[in-house]
Design a protein around this motif. Structure first.
Motif, PDB file in Angstrom:
ATOM      1  N   THR A  44      13.529 -17.068   3.758  1.00 39.98           N
ATOM      2  CA  THR A  44      12.838 -17.544   4.954  1.00 39.98           C
ATOM      3  C   THR A  44      12.827 -16.472   6.041  1.00 39.98           C
ATOM      4  OG1 THR A  44      13.497 -19.804   4.440  1.00 39.98           O
ATOM      5  CG2 THR A  44      12.784 -19.376   6.685  1.00 39.98           C
ATOM      6  N   LEU A  45      13.968 -15.820   6.261  1.00 46.40           N
ATOM      7  CA  LEU A  45      14.032 -14.764   7.271  1.00 46.40           C
ATOM      8  C   LEU A  45      13.134 -13.581   6.921  1.00 46.40           C
ATOM      9  CD1 LEU A  45      17.830 -14.699   8.145  1.00 46.40           C
ATOM     10  CD2 LEU A  45      15.949 -15.377   9.638  1.00 46.40           C
ATOM     11  N   LEU A  46      13.210 -13.119   5.679  1.00 51.86           N
ATOM     12  CA  LEU A  46      12.390 -11.981   5.278  1.00 51.86           C
ATOM     13  C   LEU A  46      10.905 -12.326   5.261  1.00 51.86           C
ATOM     14  CD1 LEU A  46      14.514 -10.397   2.404  1.00 51.86           C
ATOM     15  CD2 LEU A  46      14.220  -9.580   4.729  1.00 51.86           C
ATOM     16  N   GLY A  47      10.577 -13.489   4.741  1.00 49.44           N
ATOM     17  CA  GLY A  47       9.171 -13.910   4.704  1.00 49.44           C
ATOM     18  C   GLY A  47       8.596 -14.085   6.093  1.00 49.44           C
ATOM     19  N   GLY A  48       9.379 -14.666   6.985  1.00 50.85           N
ATOM     20  CA  GLY A  48       8.922 -14.819   8.361  1.00 50.85           C
ATOM     21  C   GLY A  48       8.744 -13.481   9.051  1.00 50.85           C
ATOM     22  N   GLY A  49       9.649 -12.556   8.805  1.00 51.73           N
ATOM     23  CA  GLY A  49       9.535 -11.226   9.390  1.00 51.73           C
ATOM     24  C   GLY A  49       8.311 -10.492   8.902  1.00 51.73           C
ATOM     25  N   GLY A  53       5.163  -9.477  11.231  1.00 53.50           N
ATOM     26  CA  GLY A  53       4.742  -8.079  11.241  1.00 53.50           C
ATOM     27  C   GLY A  53       3.274  -7.925  10.894  1.00 53.50           C
ATOM     28  N   ALA A  54       2.811  -8.668   9.908  1.00 49.65           N
ATOM     29  CA  ALA A  54       1.392  -8.609   9.533  1.00 49.65           C
ATOM     30  C   ALA A  54       0.510  -9.132  10.657  1.00 49.65           C
ATOM     31  CB  ALA A  54       1.162  -9.403   8.248  1.00 49.65           C
TER      32      ALA A  54
END
Length: 60
Positions: A44-49, A53-54
């Motif tokens: 969740t943290l990485l996907g949200g980041g 960013g995109a």
């Protein structure tokens, strides 16, 4: 209405979460369940980041 539109898109996540909690509570599989829960948090943290960013690069 398609299968994975609206609230029904969260059914797989809810199933994963339910299974991970059951495994984390049951002593023989508690480490595996805890690992699944930690993995969900990291995802969740990485996907949200990545998503933020995109969106920032697109100027939205």
């Amino acid at each position: 209405m398609r299968f994975l539109t609206g609230p029904s898109a969260f059914i797989p996540v809810a199933g994963y979460l339910a299974i991970a909690i059951i495994l984390a509570v049951w002593p023989p599989t508690s480490r595996w369940g805890a690992g699944l829960l930690i993995g969900l948090g990291i995802f969740t943290l990485l996907g949200g980041g990545i998503c933020v960013g995109a969106l920032a690069q697109m100027g939205a």
